[in-house]
Design a protein around this motif. Structure first.
Motif, mmCIF file in Angstrom:
data_model
loop_
_atom_site.group_PDB
_atom_site.id
_atom_site.type_symbol
_atom_site.label_atom_id
_atom_site.label_comp_id
_atom_site.label_asym_id
_atom_site.label_seq_id
_atom_site.Cartn_x
_atom_site.Cartn_y
_atom_site.Cartn_z
ATOM 1 N N ASN A 1 0.938 -1.279 -0.137
ATOM 2 C CA ASN A 1 0.058 0.052 -0.066
ATOM 3 C C ASN A 1 0.967 1.208 -0.015
ATOM 4 N N LEU A 2 2.315 1.069 -0.086
ATOM 5 C CA LEU A 2 3.109 2.259 0.116
ATOM 6 C C LEU A 2 2.879 2.999 1.447
ATOM 7 N N ALA A 3 2.251 2.316 2.313
ATOM 8 C CA ALA A 3 2.116 2.961 3.702
ATOM 9 C C ALA A 3 3.436 2.740 4.700
ATOM 10 N N ALA A 4 4.286 1.890 4.300
ATOM 11 C CA ALA A 4 5.595 1.868 5.102
ATOM 12 C C ALA A 4 6.874 1.502 4.071
ATOM 13 N N PRO A 5 8.164 2.198 4.510
ATOM 14 C CA PRO A 5 8.939 2.239 3.691
ATOM 15 C C PRO A 5 9.716 0.745 3.902
ATOM 16 N N GLY A 6 10.192 0.294 2.775
ATOM 17 C CA GLY A 6 10.959 -1.095 2.850
ATOM 18 C C GLY A 6 11.065 -1.814 1.614
ATOM 19 N N TYR A 7 11.695 -2.872 1.484
ATOM 20 C CA TYR A 7 11.949 -3.441 0.173
ATOM 21 C C TYR A 7 10.949 -4.484 0.021
ATOM 22 N N ILE A 8 10.658 -4.704 -1.292
ATOM 23 C CA ILE A 8 9.755 -5.907 -1.747
ATOM 24 C C ILE A 8 10.344 -7.017 -2.630
ATOM 25 N N TYR A 9 10.991 -6.354 -3.738
ATOM 26 C CA TYR A 9 11.360 -7.304 -4.749
ATOM 27 C C TYR A 9 12.461 -6.385 -5.666
ATOM 28 N N THR A 10 13.372 -6.876 -5.949
ATOM 29 C CA THR A 10 14.727 -6.248 -6.622
ATOM 30 C C THR A 10 14.155 -5.416 -7.824
ATOM 31 N N ARG A 11 12.931 -6.196 -8.772
ATOM 32 C CA ARG A 11 12.734 -5.260 -9.528
ATOM 33 C C ARG A 11 12.114 -3.711 -9.236
ATOM 34 N N LEU A 12 11.664 -3.517 -8.079
ATOM 35 C CA LEU A 12 11.302 -2.174 -7.665
ATOM 36 C C LEU A 12 12.314 -1.601 -7.114
ATOM 37 N N ASN A 13 13.011 -2.335 -6.050
ATOM 38 C CA ASN A 13 13.835 -1.547 -5.080
ATOM 39 C C ASN A 13 14.850 -2.485 -4.438
ATOM 40 N N ASN A 14 16.077 -1.999 -4.063
ATOM 41 C CA ASN A 14 17.046 -3.110 -3.523
ATOM 42 C C ASN A 14 18.149 -1.870 -2.677
ATOM 43 N N PRO A 15 18.466 -2.521 -1.326
ATOM 44 C CA PRO A 15 19.571 -1.710 -0.630
ATOM 45 C C PRO A 15 20.583 -1.133 -1.220
ATOM 46 N N THR A 16 21.222 -1.885 -2.097
ATOM 47 C CA THR A 16 22.458 -1.612 -2.687
ATOM 48 C C THR A 16 22.319 -0.579 -3.974
ATOM 49 N N SER A 17 21.149 -0.877 -4.812
ATOM 50 C CA SER A 17 20.838 0.126 -5.790
ATOM 51 C C SER A 17 20.038 1.446 -5.037
ATOM 52 N N ASP A 18 19.424 1.219 -3.938
ATOM 53 C CA ASP A 18 18.997 2.560 -3.006
ATOM 54 C C ASP A 18 20.027 3.533 -2.931
ATOM 55 N N ILE A 19 21.302 2.957 -2.558
ATOM 56 C CA ILE A 19 22.402 3.942 -2.109
ATOM 57 C C ILE A 19 23.016 4.679 -3.424
ATOM 58 N N LEU A 20 22.938 3.725 -4.558
ATOM 59 C CA LEU A 20 23.327 4.461 -5.801
ATOM 60 C C LEU A 20 22.299 5.341 -6.482
ATOM 61 N N GLU A 21 21.085 5.254 -6.047
ATOM 62 C CA GLU A 21 20.186 5.946 -6.473
ATOM 63 C C GLU A 21 20.304 7.228 -5.794
#
Ligand SMILES: Cc1ncc(COP(=O)(O)O)c(C=O)c1O
Length: 424
Positions: free
Chosen positions: A46-66
């Motif tokens: 619901n996009l009501a909490a921050p966090g990771y779901i699936y690497t096609r959407l987001n990923n902690p390593t990619s998050d730092i690059l972003e």
């Protein structure tokens, strides 16, 4: 403590203490993330909490690059993609629908030109290509159904530099987002400071720096008003995300949020976390690499100008370049590693020269730490008619160099022996 964005490129968004003191950013090589509970999963979806779901959407390593790319460009957020072309196509498909129109600079990378002129028209999205220095014609090309104004900073292989301020003013007069591909001038030019709304990168070039990794990115400046009425996708309930209204839910981050949760989810252009790690490493040294290749390229350009086998040289750092003054206005730092020149003797001599170099390899790439060259008339642009080649700035004798990090005297010696061979 306020730090320069250049310092932040090495530290931003990473807490060593939270990762066992690891100085290098850890690699989260995982496809998915454990939700723990169904309720937490529901909150995430619901996009009501921050966090990771699936690497096609987001990923902690990619998050730092972003987050670091957002710092690099001075934007509010970014999304990384599998390559530069997927950054461009995902951006345009997030913004546009059948019947929409783009006004684009006529001086674009060939892959982008093909996307706009061949692939998108099949989906009902058309483009007018206009000389970016003919401001009147550029503005006159805007129609009622135009939704995007698109340009690249330093065109390739023409090495022409667009007037970012003038083009962004034209776009904004018509309530249109100005999208700028900044692949060839990362760090030294920050288009958002001159009005760009979205900045695209092929990270495969200078940001990677080793010619080893494909990647792309979109950075959102966060200042475009999506509620002008021209972009209902952002202001009306989205059927693709259970009625979410992006402008209400995300405010200035509406575009970059939609690109991630719908664009990446549906089109699938996500970046592998392993590649993100390599790009994080690339960003750490971008500044010094760019400075060094710029210094070497300027030295080589000046030296080539005096070479008996060379007809002409084009490098934005040379006073003789028609774009020198404009580059000085927009670039803070070096003018990059790309230069073009014409061999005396035309097409065959330029081809023979390309075949005779020892250090430079013949490659359809740029921004590698190794020096590269290409003779566009016999390779990348060979499918085009002579007239089309000329309008893309490709003459029969033109050779493009992408200067790398090798000792500059070795590069000069290699170019010299190849030029002599090509003349014999
Ligand atoms: C200016 C520019 N934009 C986009 C691209 C496409 O990037 P990629 O090869 O990472 O898909 C390129 C590739 O050469 C480029 O030069």
């Amino acid at each position: 403590m306020a730090t320069s964005y250049k310092t932040q490129l090495l530290h931003h968004a990473y807490d060593r203490a939270a990762h066992n003191g690891s100085t290098a950013v850890p690699l989260y090589q995982t496809t998915a993330f454990d939700f723990g509970t169904s309720d937490h999963a529901a909150d995430l979806f619901n996009l009501a909490a921050p966090g990771y779901i699936y690497t096609r959407l987001n990923n902690p390593t990619s998050d730092i690059l972003e987050q670091r790319l957002a710092v690099l460009e001075g934007g509010i957020g970014s999304v990384v993609t599998s390559c530069g072309m997927s950054a461009i196509s995902t951006t345009l498909l997030t913004l546009l629908r059948s019947g929409d129109h783009i006004v684009a600079s006529s001086s674009l990378y060939g892959g982008t030109y093909n996307l706009l002129s061949v692939t998108l028209p099949r989906l009902g999205i058309t483009t007018s290509f206009v000389d970016p220095d003919d401001f009147e014609a550029f503005e006159a090309a805007i129609q009622d159904n135009t939704r995007v104004v698109y340009a690249e900073t330093l065109g390739n292989p023409k090495l022409d530099f667009v007037d970012l301020e003038r083009l962004s003013q034209i776009a904004h007069r018509h309530h249109l987002p100005f999208v700028v591909d900044n692949t060839t001038t990362p760090g030294v030019c920050r288009p958002i400071e001159y009005g760009a709304d979205l900045v695209i990168h092929s990270l495969s070039k200078y940001v990677c720096g080793n010619g080893s990794t494909l990647a792309g990115a979109v950075v959102d400046a966060g200042h475009f008003d999506w509620a002008s009425g021209k972009f209902p996708e952002f202001t009306t309930p989205s059927p693709g995300y259970h009625g979410l209204i992006y402008s209400e839910a995300f405010g200035p981050a509406a575009f970059i949020a939609k690109l991630r949760v719908e664009g990446l989810r549906d089109l699938g252009g996500a970046l592998s976390p392993f590649n993100s790690l390599q790009l994080i490493q690339g960003l750490e040294t971008l500044d010094i690499r760019y400075e060094r290749v710029s210094r070497s390229a300027l030295e080589i350009a000046r030296w080539l100008e005096g070479h008996p086998q060379v007809e002409w040289v084009n490098y934005p750092g040379l006073e003789s370049s028609a774009y020198h003054d404009r580059c000085q206005q927009y670039i803070r730092g070096g003018f990059g590693g790309l230069l073009t020149f014409g061999t005396k003797g035309g097409y065959e001599t330029a081809k023979k020269f390309s075949d005779s170099t020892k250090i430079f390899s013949i490659v359809a790439n740029l921004g590698d730490s190794k020096s590269l060259l290409i003779h566009p008339a016999s390779t990348t642009h060979r499918q085009l008619s002579a007239e089309q080649q000329l309008s893309a700035g490709v003459t029969p004798s033109l050779v493009r160099l992408s200067i790398g990090l090798e000792e500059v005297e070795d590069l000069k010696a290699d170019l010299d022996q190849a030029l002599r061979q090509s003349a014999s």
